[in-house]
Design a protein around this motif. Structure first.
Motif, short mmCIF file in Angstrom:
data_model
loop_
_atom_site.label_atom_id
_atom_site.label_comp_id
_atom_site.label_asym_id
_atom_site.label_seq_id
_atom_site.Cartn_x
_atom_site.Cartn_y
_atom_site.Cartn_z
N ASP A 179 0.63 -1.61 0.09
CA ASP A 179 -0.09 0.03 -0.74
C ASP A 179 0.66 1.67 -0.21
OD1 ASP A 179 -2.38 -0.94 -0.14
OD2 ASP A 179 -2.86 -1.44 2.64
N LEU A 180 1.78 1.24 1.39
CA LEU A 180 3.04 2.66 1.13
C LEU A 180 3.28 2.38 -0.39
CD1 LEU A 180 4.40 1.64 4.18
CD2 LEU A 180 2.84 3.68 3.97
N SER A 181 4.04 1.55 -0.95
CA SER A 181 4.66 1.20 -2.40
C SER A 181 4.06 2.14 -3.20
CB SER A 181 5.63 0.26 -2.92
OG SER A 181 5.08 -0.94 -2.80
N PRO A 229 7.35 4.71 -3.63
CA PRO A 229 8.72 4.20 -2.33
C PRO A 229 8.92 3.17 -2.83
CG PRO A 229 6.83 5.31 -1.00
CD PRO A 229 6.41 4.85 -2.69
N ARG A 230 10.18 2.65 -2.75
CA ARG A 230 11.10 1.12 -2.77
C ARG A 230 11.28 0.89 -1.72
NH1 ARG A 230 14.99 4.27 -6.58
NH2 ARG A 230 16.33 4.73 -4.50
N PHE A 231 11.14 -0.88 -1.38
CA PHE A 231 10.70 -1.50 -0.37
C PHE A 231 11.93 -2.95 -0.51
CE2 PHE A 231 7.71 0.85 1.10
CZ PHE A 231 7.02 0.39 2.29
N ALA A 232 12.92 -2.14 -1.55
CA ALA A 232 14.05 -3.49 -1.78
C ALA A 232 14.54 -4.13 -0.56
CB ALA A 232 14.75 -2.56 -2.43
N ARG A 233 14.94 -3.98 0.40
CA ARG A 233 15.84 -4.66 1.77
C ARG A 233 14.70 -5.61 1.96
NH1 ARG A 233 17.05 0.37 2.34
NH2 ARG A 233 18.98 0.88 2.27
N LEU A 256 6.98 -5.06 -5.58
CA LEU A 256 7.87 -4.29 -4.53
C LEU A 256 9.15 -4.72 -5.57
CD1 LEU A 256 6.91 -6.14 -1.64
CD2 LEU A 256 6.17 -3.50 -2.26
N VAL A 257 9.25 -5.75 -5.96
CA VAL A 257 10.72 -5.73 -7.08
C VAL A 257 10.88 -5.01 -8.03
CG1 VAL A 257 11.88 -7.48 -7.73
CG2 VAL A 257 11.18 -8.47 -5.90
#
Length: 412
Positions: free
Chosen positions: A83-85, A94-98, A169-170
């Motif tokens: 939802d944030l991305s 936003p990015r959630f790579a980790r 996400l990826v």
């Protein structure tokens, strides 16, 4: 956010807590605000009001822990990150790579493999998403999830969620951020300069509690990086976050967590506080949660609202109502910083003026005089009394109090 004086008390509190830091100032620790109220007090409605006030200007997401089936931290993080991305106004994504790297590592089936074989399998898996040629990474991720479900690493519900969210996400992260994220895991929790895949293998084989805290640390690190990258829209913009004398500043991101008194919600917040304790740098994440009961774990720093000051044990502090709560009250005057990660706050009925604004009527109208009380109940009684009074079409409460859609691309 709309002007604070026009907001319900809890929504106005969220506006006061939105300020994070000056443009060049240091980060500061953020509280976990817990809005306390009995059933029918309007807790869920309040979170909807806060979400509506955030709109598309404040990065936010929500989760409701009142579910018929148990959930774990992986599921909550995957939903929140998804939802944030999304694309935010004037900011990008936003990015959630980790977090994506961590989720891939924990669901890779490494059972019955010795150390070198397990590391080689992890390298092969991540090469599918970090190499220059990755046209079928969505298919590879879905195959990975299916294999994890077959190996009983994931249940079917979690499998469906990850098959939808993990490719997003990826894709949002990109190749190079994923490579940096792999190196980040190599330094967490202890530096492993020789080979980050040793750390990812450790993550894969950790028990649930250690694994979830690790994933939360990755989630918080992603938020710190993305907020810094996307916060340019906050600088110099007009806002009403309680700091009008400081125009150049950055805002917090907001998590809205409903019914955290459920066991899964309590566990998520415990893991979140543990992850924060292990990191020296503060994150710009304001958590606003709701609960229908008192948590004894908040004592002795906070005194239950039904006890008098004489009955509380030092250094117990009084739980305030939303109207009188703010960051300085939570932080206190200790040179060591805020004494407790939680900030319990009491929900309260609306005043006559707030009721009138919520309903879009005059303060001396019969509707405002007769329908006051908790905001959710006030709205229900207003709808039920529609034969007697009509709400003006141009009421400003629409933009403030409506709950936005939760689908990707919505306004909130």
């Amino acid at each position: 956010m709309p002007e604070e004086r026009r907001l319900p008390p809890a929504t106005a509190l969220a506006a006061r807590l939105l300020w994070h830091r000056d443009a060049r100032g240091p980060r500061r620790r953020q509280p976990i605000v817990v809005l306390l109220g009995p059933t029918g007090a309007g807790k869920s409605w309040t979170l909807g009001s806060i979400a509506g006030s955030c709109g598309n200007d404040v990065v936010h997401a929500g989760y409701d822990f009142e579910r018929t089936t148990a959930t774990d931290t992986r599921e909550v993080l995957a939903r929140l990150a998804f939802d944030l991305s999304r694309k935010w106004s004037q900011r990008g994504r936003p990015r959630f790579a980790r977090l994506a790297v961590g989720l891939i590592a924990v669901q890779t089936d490494l059972a019955d493999l010795h150390h070198r074989q397990a590391k080689d399998k992890l390298r092969t898996e991540f090469a599918k998403y970090t190499s220059r040629q990755r046209p079928s990474f969505t298919t590879a991720l879905r195959d990975l999830v299916d294999a994890a479900v077959d190996a009983h690493i994931l249940d079917a519900t979690m499998g469906v969620l990850l098959k939808n969210s993990l490719p997003e996400l990826v894709n949002a992260a990109g190749r190079e951020p994923l490579r940096r994220a792999i190196r980040w895991h190599g330094d967490h929790p202890d530096p492993r300069a020789d080979d980050p895949y040793d750390a990812l293998l450790d993550l894969n084989r950790l028990p649930a509690t250690g694994r979830d805290v690790w994933l939360l640390a990755a989630f918080l690190a992603d938020i710190r990086e993305s907020q810094e990258r996307l916060a340019r829209a906050d600088l110099g913009s007009k806002c009403r976050c309680g700091r009008p004398s400081r125009p150049r500043h950055r805002h917090n991101w907001v998590l809205l967590l409903d019914n955290v008194d459920h066991p899964d919600g309590e566990r998520f917040l415990r893991d979140l506080t543990t992850a924060r304790q292990h990191v020296l740098e503060h994150d710009p994440l304001l958590v606003i949660a709701t609960s229908g009961r008192w948590n004894p774990g908040w004592e002795p720093e906070w005194r239950p609202p039904w006890l008098s000051a004489a009955a509380g044990r030092a250094p117990a502090r009084t739980v305030r109502s939303c109207r009188h709560a703010d960051y300085d009250d939570w932080a206190g005057d200790s040179p060591a910083g805020p004494p407790h990660p939680y900030y319990p706050v009491l929900l309260e009925p609306l005043t006559l003026r707030e009721t009138a604004h919520l309903l879009g009527v005059q303060e001396d109208s019969p509707a405002a005089l007769l329908l006051g009380g908790p905001p959710a109940g006030c709205r229900r009684r207003w709808r039920a009394s529609g034969r007697c009074w009509r709400r003006p079409r141009s009421s400003p409460a629409r933009a403030t109090c409506s709950t936005p859609a939760t689908t990707r691309g919505s306004a909130g």
